[in-house]
Design a protein around this motif. Structure first.
Motif, short mmCIF file in Angstrom:
data_model
loop_
_atom_site.label_atom_id
_atom_site.label_comp_id
_atom_site.label_asym_id
_atom_site.label_seq_id
_atom_site.Cartn_x
_atom_site.Cartn_y
_atom_site.Cartn_z
N PHE A 117 0.89 -1.04 -0.01
CA PHE A 117 -0.03 0.08 -0.19
C PHE A 117 0.72 1.29 -0.13
O PHE A 117 0.61 2.28 -0.68
N LEU A 118 1.85 1.25 0.80
CA LEU A 118 2.73 2.34 0.70
C LEU A 118 3.61 2.48 -0.64
O LEU A 118 3.58 3.95 -0.98
N VAL A 119 3.88 1.61 -1.48
CA VAL A 119 4.30 1.69 -2.66
C VAL A 119 3.54 2.13 -3.52
O VAL A 119 3.47 3.09 -4.46
N LEU A 120 2.07 1.81 -3.61
CA LEU A 120 0.78 2.03 -4.30
C LEU A 120 0.73 3.82 -4.02
O LEU A 120 0.55 4.39 -5.08
N SER A 121 0.63 4.03 -2.97
CA SER A 121 0.46 5.52 -2.77
C SER A 121 1.84 6.26 -3.30
O SER A 121 1.33 7.49 -3.63
N GLY A 122 3.09 5.93 -3.27
CA GLY A 122 4.00 6.62 -3.51
C GLY A 122 3.74 6.83 -5.20
O GLY A 122 4.28 7.58 -5.86
N ALA A 123 3.56 5.73 -5.87
CA ALA A 123 3.34 5.54 -7.15
C ALA A 123 2.13 6.53 -7.68
O ALA A 123 2.64 7.21 -8.76
N ALA A 124 1.01 6.69 -7.00
CA ALA A 124 0.00 7.67 -7.04
C ALA A 124 0.31 9.01 -7.01
O ALA A 124 0.19 9.84 -7.75
N ALA A 125 1.32 9.09 -6.07
CA ALA A 125 1.65 10.49 -5.82
C ALA A 125 2.76 11.12 -6.97
O ALA A 125 2.76 12.10 -7.43
N ILE A 126 3.47 10.16 -7.71
CA ILE A 126 4.43 10.40 -8.51
C ILE A 126 3.56 10.70 -9.82
O ILE A 126 3.80 11.65 -10.55
N TYR A 127 2.53 9.96 -10.10
CA TYR A 127 1.67 10.04 -11.15
C TYR A 127 0.83 11.30 -11.33
O TYR A 127 0.98 12.03 -12.21
N LEU A 128 0.48 11.61 -10.01
CA LEU A 128 -0.25 13.16 -9.99
C LEU A 128 0.73 14.23 -10.12
O LEU A 128 0.24 15.05 -10.68
N ALA A 129 1.92 14.26 -9.72
CA ALA A 129 2.78 15.17 -9.90
C ALA A 129 3.07 15.43 -11.25
O ALA A 129 3.18 16.33 -11.81
N ARG A 130 3.21 14.27 -12.00
CA ARG A 130 3.56 14.29 -13.38
C ARG A 130 2.46 14.82 -14.22
O ARG A 130 2.59 15.50 -15.27
N GLN A 131 1.26 14.48 -13.79
CA GLN A 131 -0.06 15.01 -14.57
C GLN A 131 -0.05 16.47 -14.35
O GLN A 131 -0.32 17.04 -15.47
N ARG A 132 0.05 16.96 -13.30
CA ARG A 132 0.10 18.38 -12.93
C ARG A 132 1.25 19.03 -13.70
O ARG A 132 0.77 20.23 -14.35
N ARG A 133 2.44 18.56 -13.83
CA ARG A 133 3.42 19.19 -14.80
C ARG A 133 3.18 19.34 -15.87
O ARG A 133 3.29 20.41 -16.86
N THR A 134 2.22 18.44 -16.64
CA THR A 134 2.25 18.26 -17.92
C THR A 134 0.97 19.00 -18.28
O THR A 134 0.79 19.77 -19.41
N SER A 135 -0.10 19.25 -17.38
CA SER A 135 -1.09 20.25 -17.74
C SER A 135 -0.87 22.02 -17.60
O SER A 135 -1.43 22.50 -17.95
N LEU A 136 0.12 21.92 -16.83
CA LEU A 136 0.42 23.16 -16.59
C LEU A 136 1.67 23.77 -17.76
O LEU A 136 1.70 25.03 -18.10
N ARG A 137 1.96 22.96 -18.53
CA ARG A 137 2.69 23.37 -19.82
C ARG A 137 1.76 24.01 -20.94
O ARG A 137 1.15 23.90 -21.29
#
Length: 137
Positions: A117-137
């Motif tokens: 569960f900790l790995v899954l939440s870390g992967a979700a956090a990384i995915y969301l951070a990347r999504q925000r970066r691409t939407s800001l461009r």
């Protein structure tokens, strides 16, 4: 993501703070005094809600089985062999449990699930951070 993180932390705490110490406690009774006992109160033995009755030093002792004990499916009056501390007969465990097997297995399983569960939440956090970066461009 937050639910996964909370669940991972909760399972990790269960493993580290409850089940690993329970397994060590059960192992500490391997060299304890042996006695024939009777299940006095049945219930959820894995969570420490069973009692046994046995004779120690000429006295009848009613003692709680510790967290991590097996035998919850046995009915009241079922015979079993227990190990107890000679200086404190209230500290007792079923002889089948003094290897720490059930508690240790549950500790490893809950620890492994916590890590998942900790790995899954870390992967979700990384995915969301990347999504925000691409939407800001």
């Amino acid at each position: 993501m937050l639910m996964s993180l909370a669940l991972g932390l909760l399972l990790g705490a269960l493993s580290a703070l409850v089940m690993f110490p329970a397994a060590e406690h059960l192992r500490s009774l391997q060299d304890g005094e042996r006695a024939q006992a009777t299940l006095h109160t049945s219930g959820a033995c894995m969570s420490g809600q069973c009692e046994v009755t046995f004779k120690a030093g000429g006295q009848t002792v009613v003692a709680d089985l510790p967290v991590g004990s097996g035998g919850g499916r046995q009915s009241v009056g079922a015979p079993m062999t227990v190990r107890y501390q000679a200086d404190d007969p209230q500290v007792v465990a079923r002889e089948e449990d003094v290897g720490g097997g059930g508690a240790a297995l549950l500790a490893w399983m809950s620890g492994g699930t916590a890590a998942l569960f900790l790995v899954l939440s870390g992967a979700a956090a990384i995915y969301l951070a990347r999504q925000r970066r691409t939407s800001l461009r």
